[in-house]
Design an enzyme around this catalytic site. Sequence first.
Site, short mmCIF file in Angstrom:
data_model
loop_
_atom_site.label_atom_id
_atom_site.label_comp_id
_atom_site.label_asym_id
_atom_site.label_seq_id
_atom_site.Cartn_x
_atom_site.Cartn_y
_atom_site.Cartn_z
N HIS A 1 0.80 -1.21 0.00
CA HIS A 1 0.00 0.00 0.00
C HIS A 1 0.84 1.27 0.00
CE1 HIS A 1 -3.45 -2.66 1.62
NE2 HIS A 1 -3.42 -2.64 0.30
N HIS B 1 -8.14 -8.26 -8.30
CA HIS B 1 -8.51 -9.09 -7.14
C HIS B 1 -8.71 -8.14 -5.95
CE1 HIS B 1 -6.47 -11.83 -9.90
NE2 HIS B 1 -7.11 -12.82 -9.31
N SER C 1 -6.89 -2.12 -1.18
CA SER C 1 -6.47 -1.35 -2.35
C SER C 1 -7.60 -0.55 -3.01
CB SER C 1 -5.80 -2.27 -3.37
OG SER C 1 -6.62 -3.38 -3.71
N GLU D 1 -13.85 -9.09 -8.07
CA GLU D 1 -13.66 -9.99 -6.93
C GLU D 1 -14.59 -11.19 -7.09
OE1 GLU D 1 -12.54 -12.09 -4.09
OE2 GLU D 1 -11.47 -10.18 -4.38
N GLY E 1 -10.82 -11.59 -12.54
CA GLY E 1 -10.01 -10.46 -12.98
C GLY E 1 -8.97 -10.82 -14.02
N ASP F 1 -3.29 -8.68 -7.74
CA ASP F 1 -2.93 -9.07 -6.37
C ASP F 1 -3.77 -10.27 -5.94
OD1 ASP F 1 -2.22 -9.08 -3.66
OD2 ASP F 1 -3.63 -7.49 -3.16
#
Length: 331
Positions: free
Chosen positions: A19, A42, A138, A156, A185, A205
Amino acid sequence: MFSYRHAFHAGNHADVLKHTTLIALMKYLTQKDTALTVIDTHAGAGLYRLDGDYTETSGEAQEGVFRLFSASNVPAAHAVPASTASKKVATSKAAGAAITAGEALAPALQDYADLLRGLNPQFATSGDLAHLKIYPGSPFIEQQFLSGRDKLKLFELHPTDFKSLTGNIAQLGVGRQVTVACEDGFEVLKTFLPPPARRAMVLCDPSYEIKSDYARVAACMGDAVKRFATGTYVVWYPIIPRPEAHDLPRKLKTLATKAGRSWLNATLTVKSSKLTTDEAGDVKRPGLPASGMFVINPPHTLKAELQAALPQMVARLGQDRNAGFTLDHGG
């Protein structure tokens, strides 16, 4: 397939690296007037409680974001073994002296801290870690930097996290600026590249709970670069004793180099990856010892920002003499 929940890991050392890097990227990329499309393949639930059952059960935030903010826990930085460093790699050995209590945070880490304080006003006012309760995933970090012209697309597959993500984003009241979809994704990314305004950042991710995720990440990024070569592509990955995990950054370097694109690879190690035994003789697994962030087409400012921030992450988050970082780049 759907057993992984990021709520158990929210605020851990990997999130600090991920982050901090994401904030630096978003700050830079949203400075231009041209619209930016951000795609999060994700996305997770988007927002997490650090005082919730999941996070308190795992305790990972205690060794991550809470440790970062704790002035009483500032161990010395240690060097990454020389054998792991290439000629282009900056390591904690070259970073200088240990961080001391009360020393100002590097700008990128300060931005990360400020964002967390903004979401936790009682913590911002008191400095009491007991009031650090909300942690952004995120999607919330990305949305914080968007202007009215920008778009954020979130994907997601986990049904519970998708439901939470939808509700959390709805609370922002940002309308069509942010879209949420329960889709794969990896597969859906290709339909959005190239973006209308020819500017995009993609964060990939996945949980890596399934071994095939490593190969899918490499294939997905390779396809993305072919479709839209100038996009900024960001991959988080775990560093664990698994061949696929060690092969992934190498594959990403290869595809970026073949495409003639610049790249940056930052890693943070907080402890040894070796198995240990307790007093009863039972084997104890170390958990996640390290992680990395690989960026294709990074902003020219990112290297310097991470060079300043990574030694402080090692100093504040390192748990043993194996703690360290690497910062590699090319192109």
